[in-house]
Design an enzyme around this catalytic site. Structure first.
Site, PDB file in Angstrom:
ATOM      1  N   LYS A  40       0.815  -1.216   0.000  1.00  0.00           N
ATOM      2  CA  LYS A  40       0.000   0.000   0.000  1.00  0.00           C
ATOM      3  C   LYS A  40       0.851   1.268   0.000  1.00  0.00           C
ATOM      4  O   LYS A  40       0.536   2.246  -0.683  1.00  0.00           O
ATOM      5  CB  LYS A  40      -0.958  -0.015   1.194  1.00  0.00           C
ATOM      6  CG  LYS A  40      -1.982  -1.142   1.050  1.00  0.00           C
ATOM      7  CD  LYS A  40      -2.943  -1.224   2.199  1.00  0.00           C
ATOM      8  CE  LYS A  40      -3.758  -2.511   2.137  1.00  0.00           C
ATOM      9  NZ  LYS A  40      -4.456  -2.724   0.872  1.00  0.00           N
ATOM     10  N   ALA A  42       4.070   1.675  -1.102  1.00  0.00           N
ATOM     11  CA  ALA A  42       4.773   1.854  -2.380  1.00  0.00           C
ATOM     12  C   ALA A  42       3.789   2.227  -3.490  1.00  0.00           C
ATOM     13  O   ALA A  42       4.084   3.075  -4.336  1.00  0.00           O
ATOM     14  CB  ALA A  42       5.528   0.577  -2.739  1.00  0.00           C
ATOM     15  N   GLU A 140       0.069  -1.194   7.118  1.00  0.00           N
ATOM     16  CA  GLU A 140       0.810  -2.408   6.747  1.00  0.00           C
ATOM     17  C   GLU A 140       2.222  -2.406   7.339  1.00  0.00           C
ATOM     18  O   GLU A 140       3.067  -3.213   6.956  1.00  0.00           O
ATOM     19  CB  GLU A 140       0.887  -2.515   5.211  1.00  0.00           C
ATOM     20  CG  GLU A 140       0.313  -3.808   4.667  1.00  0.00           C
ATOM     21  CD  GLU A 140       0.144  -3.797   3.167  1.00  0.00           C
ATOM     22  OE1 GLU A 140      -0.730  -4.532   2.695  1.00  0.00           O
ATOM     23  OE2 GLU A 140       0.869  -3.072   2.463  1.00  0.00           O
ATOM     24  N   ARG A 224     -19.802   2.420  -5.278  1.00  0.00           N
ATOM     25  CA  ARG A 224     -20.745   3.497  -4.893  1.00  0.00           C
ATOM     26  C   ARG A 224     -20.072   4.867  -4.879  1.00  0.00           C
ATOM     27  O   ARG A 224     -20.736   5.872  -4.690  1.00  0.00           O
ATOM     28  CB  ARG A 224     -21.327   3.241  -3.502  1.00  0.00           C
ATOM     29  CG  ARG A 224     -22.298   2.094  -3.435  1.00  0.00           C
ATOM     30  CD  ARG A 224     -22.984   2.017  -2.083  1.00  0.00           C
ATOM     31  NE  ARG A 224     -23.722   0.793  -1.981  1.00  0.00           N
ATOM     32  CZ  ARG A 224     -23.214  -0.368  -1.588  1.00  0.00           C
ATOM     33  NH1 ARG A 224     -21.954  -0.448  -1.211  1.00  0.00           N
ATOM     34  NH2 ARG A 224     -23.958  -1.457  -1.548  1.00  0.00           N
ATOM     35  N   GLY A 250      -7.688   1.580  -4.403  1.00  0.00           N
ATOM     36  CA  GLY A 250      -7.804   2.431  -3.210  1.00  0.00           C
ATOM     37  C   GLY A 250      -6.528   3.225  -2.961  1.00  0.00           C
ATOM     38  O   GLY A 250      -6.574   4.355  -2.448  1.00  0.00           O
ATOM     39  N   ASP A 251      -5.394   2.646  -3.337  1.00  0.00           N
ATOM     40  CA  ASP A 251      -4.121   3.366  -3.160  1.00  0.00           C
ATOM     41  C   ASP A 251      -4.028   4.551  -4.124  1.00  0.00           C
ATOM     42  O   ASP A 251      -3.538   5.624  -3.755  1.00  0.00           O
ATOM     43  CB  ASP A 251      -2.943   2.404  -3.376  1.00  0.00           C
ATOM     44  CG  ASP A 251      -2.957   1.270  -2.365  1.00  0.00           C
ATOM     45  OD1 ASP A 251      -3.351   1.518  -1.204  1.00  0.00           O
ATOM     46  OD2 ASP A 251      -2.579   0.137  -2.729  1.00  0.00           O
TER      47      ASP A 251
END
Ligand code: RIB
Length: 312
Positions: A40, A42, A140, A224, A250-251
């Site tokens: 996440k 990187a 993480e 959504r 998401g990242d």
């Protein structure tokens, strides 16, 4: 140019395509195998750099083939790696990813060297903190390292974003350390106990996160879209796309928030972040899918939702 420090993980992603997920105890014949740079932290560092940020990345890799390859990859993205640590005793983090035909994934991470990024490593970066505009972290790496990052950002007057992936329970004290927190639906449920399956339930959960000490909250709602809650509330629907691989979407979203924060009104920031996440989901692999600034702005124009950076 936004100066961004990302403090987080770096993994090698080992990805297998499969028609469906195996049941417990079952062996399945899968499809194509690929490796891709991931993690996440990187992923967010690469996305922020491609979106136009001047990025420093603080992380820990192992002294092994995956680590060496990943370091070369990051250097090729024009990311400053002065704060990158190499741990001789643990392997580079790896993520085993099963990717279904609908583009959804399940991920198991073996953190390895990510767990060797320690609070003292972050404390040693105070001078760097004093030179950046935004600090981003995720969950993480060890939690006390994340907390040290957020505390130092506050001491140095730097805006901090906490991406709460992967899902871990957090105390209100930790939530309150970040200026902005951005969980996805499952992370929101882990943090609040509220199952998010609608805009309304996202709104309830966002209020709960604010009650727990969250200053500004952006909940990533996948198909959504996303919901922002601070002094005001804004909802931004997702773009309609054919997703091939949601790994890293998401990242891309979180990195886009960091690049755009303070440079656009919040509804436009959310549009920009939705577009970055959508584009990432349309390409296979985590880091290979991270879009650049031109790609995001072109996509927004094509979708009739241009964002005007000049007037802001
Ligand atoms: O957010 C996606 C990332 O989660 C993957 O790249 C994998 O490495 C895990 O960290």
């Amino acid at each position: 140019m936004k100066r961004i420090l990302v403090v987080g993980s770096a993994n090698m992603d080992l990805v297998v395509r499969t028609a469906r997920l195996p049941k417990a105890g079952e062996t399945l014949l899968g499809g194509e195998f690929m490796t891709a740079f991931g993690g996440k932290g990187a992923n967010q560092a690469v996305a922020a750099a491609r979106l136009g940020g001047a990025v420093h990345f603080a992380a820990c890799l192992g002294n092994d083939a995956f680590g060496n390859l990943h370091r070369e990859g990051l250097a090729g993205e024009n990311i400053n790696l002065d704060a990158l640590k190499i741990d001789r005793d643990t392997p580079t983090g790896t993520a085993v990813i099963l990717l279904t035909e609908s583009g959804e994934n399940t991920i198991v991470v073996a953190p390895g060297a990510n767990n060797a990024l320690l609070p003292d490593d972050i404390q040693a970066l105070r001078d760097l903190f004093n030179t950046v505009d935004v600090v981003i972290s995720q969950l993480e790496i060890p939690l006390d390292t994340v907390e040290t990052t957020l505390r130092l950002a506050r001491e140095c007057g730097v805006f901090s974003i906490l991406d709460t992936g992967p899902a871990r329970p957090l105390s209100p004290a930790t939530i309150a350390l970040a200026d902005l927190i951005s969980p996805n639906e499952s992370e929101t449920e882990t943090l609040t106990g509220i199952h998010v399956d609608s805009i309304e339930s996202a709104r309830t959960a966002a209020c709960c996160l604010r009650d727990m000490g969250g200053k500004e909250v952006v909940i990533k709602l996948g198909k959504r879209g996303c919901l922002y809650l601070g002094q005001e509330e804004f909802y931004q629907p997702a773009f309609n796309i054919d997703a091939v691989d949601t790994t890293g979407a998401g990242d891309a979203f979180t990195a886009a928030l960091a690049v755009a924060w303070g440079k656009l009104p919040v509804p436009e920031i959310l549009l920009f972040a939705n577009a970055a996440g959508a584009l990432a989901a349309m390409v296979a692999g985590a880091q290979p899918s991270m879009p650049d600034f031109a790609k995001v702005t072109d996509f927004l124009k094509q979708r009739g939702a241009p964002v005007d950076w000049k007037t802001n």
